[in-house]
Design a protein around this motif. Structure first.
Motif, PDB file in Angstrom:
ATOM      1  N   MET A   1       0.838  -1.203   0.000  1.00  0.00           N
ATOM      2  CA  MET A   1       0.000   0.000   0.000  1.00  0.00           C
ATOM      3  C   MET A   1       0.878   1.261   0.000  1.00  0.00           C
ATOM      4  SD  MET A   1      -2.484   1.652   2.784  1.00  0.00           S
ATOM      5  CE  MET A   1      -3.669   0.373   2.990  1.00  0.00           C
ATOM      6  N   ALA A   2       1.903   1.266   0.865  1.00  0.00           N
ATOM      7  CA  ALA A   2       2.792   2.434   0.946  1.00  0.00           C
ATOM      8  C   ALA A   2       3.478   2.688  -0.398  1.00  0.00           C
ATOM      9  CB  ALA A   2       3.831   2.219   2.056  1.00  0.00           C
ATOM     10  N   ASP A   3       3.684   1.620  -1.172  1.00  0.00           N
ATOM     11  CA  ASP A   3       4.353   1.757  -2.473  1.00  0.00           C
ATOM     12  C   ASP A   3       3.469   2.405  -3.537  1.00  0.00           C
ATOM     13  OD1 ASP A   3       6.540   0.552  -1.394  1.00  0.00           O
ATOM     14  OD2 ASP A   3       6.175  -1.415  -2.296  1.00  0.00           O
ATOM     15  N   THR A   4       2.178   2.644  -3.212  1.00  0.00           N
ATOM     16  CA  THR A   4       1.299   3.231  -4.241  1.00  0.00           C
ATOM     17  C   THR A   4       1.435   4.754  -4.299  1.00  0.00           C
ATOM     18  OG1 THR A   4      -0.597   3.441  -2.742  1.00  0.00           O
ATOM     19  CG2 THR A   4      -0.432   1.391  -4.013  1.00  0.00           C
ATOM     20  N   ILE A   5       2.313   5.319  -3.476  1.00  0.00           N
ATOM     21  CA  ILE A   5       2.448   6.783  -3.480  1.00  0.00           C
ATOM     22  C   ILE A   5       3.914   7.184  -3.339  1.00  0.00           C
ATOM     23  CG2 ILE A   5       2.030   6.975  -0.962  1.00  0.00           C
ATOM     24  CD1 ILE A   5       0.449   9.590  -1.672  1.00  0.00           C
ATOM     25  N   THR A   6       4.261   8.284  -4.017  1.00  0.00           N
ATOM     26  CA  THR A   6       5.604   8.857  -3.850  1.00  0.00           C
ATOM     27  C   THR A   6       5.431  10.331  -3.482  1.00  0.00           C
ATOM     28  OG1 THR A   6       5.748   9.600  -6.137  1.00  0.00           O
ATOM     29  CG2 THR A   6       6.594   7.374  -5.661  1.00  0.00           C
ATOM     30  N   ALA A   7       6.482  10.922  -2.932  1.00  0.00           N
ATOM     31  CA  ALA A   7       6.422  12.330  -2.544  1.00  0.00           C
ATOM     32  C   ALA A   7       6.185  13.205  -3.773  1.00  0.00           C
ATOM     33  CB  ALA A   7       7.709  12.724  -1.834  1.00  0.00           C
ATOM     34  N   GLU A   8       6.825  12.836  -4.887  1.00  0.00           N
ATOM     35  CA  GLU A   8       6.700  13.633  -6.104  1.00  0.00           C
ATOM     36  C   GLU A   8       5.247  13.609  -6.623  1.00  0.00           C
ATOM     37  OE1 GLU A   8       8.483  15.709  -7.391  1.00  0.00           O
ATOM     38  OE2 GLU A   8       7.626  15.957  -9.391  1.00  0.00           O
ATOM     39  N   ALA A   9       4.663  12.416  -6.645  1.00  0.00           N
ATOM     40  CA  ALA A   9       3.273  12.285  -7.113  1.00  0.00           C
ATOM     41  C   ALA A   9       2.333  13.052  -6.182  1.00  0.00           C
ATOM     42  CB  ALA A   9       2.882  10.811  -7.187  1.00  0.00           C
ATOM     43  N   LEU A  10       2.617  13.019  -4.893  1.00  0.00           N
ATOM     44  CA  LEU A  10       1.766  13.747  -3.942  1.00  0.00           C
ATOM     45  C   LEU A  10       1.880  15.257  -4.152  1.00  0.00           C
ATOM     46  CD1 LEU A  10      -0.116  14.004  -1.539  1.00  0.00           C
ATOM     47  CD2 LEU A  10       1.824  13.621  -0.011  1.00  0.00           C
ATOM     48  N   ARG A  11       3.099  15.740  -4.387  1.00  0.00           N
ATOM     49  CA  ARG A  11       3.291  17.186  -4.619  1.00  0.00           C
ATOM     50  C   ARG A  11       2.456  17.641  -5.820  1.00  0.00           C
ATOM     51  NH1 ARG A  11       8.551  16.501  -2.605  1.00  0.00           N
ATOM     52  NH2 ARG A  11       9.376  15.753  -4.593  1.00  0.00           N
TER      53      ARG A  11
END
Ligand code: 13P
Ligand code: SF4
Length: 321
Positions: free
Chosen positions: A90-100
């Motif tokens: 689950m944690a792998d479905t998001i990155t800091a860059e994608a969130l920004r």
């Protein structure tokens, strides 16, 4: 226990006191690992334990985001994830860059990060939550605020309903002129273990174990939650198991080992025997021994990320001490 396990266990216990280490284990670990742990708990309890642990070395038996959280709340300690390859799908479905990028798209938004996220995603967020306190954390935010909830879409849906907020589509577009200010925009992540449960699993469990209390984790889809008797974090399940003679757990199947260990008189069944988190099962006694010997690299989080991620965790702890 085999004689090999017994030898490993005693080597671990001796080394633990020699080097002044504490071993923290998540509820989904195996009975072997429970046997060498100083504390077993859910994500929130483990974060609390890590923050108050006086030990110089914390050996973490669980998955990476949990060990990172331990490091964030106790940067002075050396933190080692016993099975260094244990991630969280689950944690792998998001990155800091994608969130920004998503935050830019959504404009004025408060970001709530489930603790099942990498440290740099926490650093991009306003406040964290765990399965045990997500409803309280979101409930503490102003009702007119647009909330981006990452990364679990099922937990987002549950929290939206419990806090009486509108749940938007995860792809809600800023190009839509009707973009509402309030409500929860979920990230499109999920846990493959919990998302696979169906209401039929609950119906089957009720047939097979008549009278048993059915509790499910809030990472399950809403229709599974609706079919159950209660929703709880993994340690919430341990507390409920104390109140019921027979219980079915809608979560990772290994959770029943935890109940059987502490409450041998309680009958406990997993909602599905095959619901296993592969990463949670990577930790072996040999890994714990290697970590104590210093042969496993420590968790390192860059300083600017520590400060910002810590703020999001501190805000959570302020809402639910
Ligand atoms: P808990 O915080 O309830 O233990 O949940 C952690 C987790 O990863 C569930 O899949
Ligand atoms: Fe992540 Fe799901 Fe495993 Fe929990 S059970 S660690 S959410 S993949």
């Amino acid at each position: 226990m085999t004689s090999e396990s017994a030898n490993l266990k005693s080597a671990i216990c001796n080394l633990k006191s020699a080097v002044g280490a504490v071993v923290l284990a998540h509820n989904y670990q195996t009975p072997d690992i429970y046997g060498v742990a100083d504390f077993i708990g859910d994500s929130l309890e483990l974060a609390r334990q890590a923050s108050t642990a006086g030990a110089r070395l914390i050996v973490f038996c669980g998955v990476r985001f949990m060990a990172e959280t331990a490091k964030l709340v106790n940067p002075e300690a050396k933190v080692i994830l016993a099975a260094p390859d244990a991630g969280c799908r689950m944690a792998d479905t998001i990155t800091a860059e994608a969130l920004r990028l998503r935050k830019q798209e959504l404009g004025d938004v408060t970001t709530v990060a489930y603790v099942n996220t990498p440290a740099d995603v926490k650093a991009e967020s306003d406040i964290c939550c765990t399965s045990a306190n997500a409803v309280k954390v979101v409930g503490s935010l102003p009702r007119d605020q647009r909330i981006l909830f990452v990364p679990d879409r099922h937990l987002a849906a549950y929290v939206a309903r419990e806090t009486g907020r509108l749940l938007h589509e995860s792809r809600l577009s800023t190009l839509d002129s009707r973009l509402p200010t309030a409500g929860i925009v979920p990230w499109d992540g999920f846990c493959y273990v919990h998302a696979s449960f169906k209401p039929e699993d609950v119906a089957r469990a009720r047939k097979e174990h008549p009278g048993a209390f059915v509790v499910v984790h809030p990472e399950c889809p809403l229709e599974v939650i609706d079919a159950a008797d209660a929703v709880a974090s993994t340690s919430g399940m341990v507390r409920l198991a104390k109140e019921h003679r027979a219980i079915v757990l809608g979560t990772e199947a290994g959770m029943c080992d935890r109940i059987r260990r502490d409450l041998p008189d309680t009958e406990c069944w997993p909602l599905r025997r095959t619901a296993l988190c592969r990463n949670m099962k990577l930790t072996r006694l040999e890994n714990v021994l290697s970590a104590l010997k210093g042969s496993v690299p420590e968790i390192l989080v860059p300083e600017p990320i520590v400060a910002r991620a810590r703020l999001a965790l501190d805000r959570m702890m302020a809402v639910v001490p």
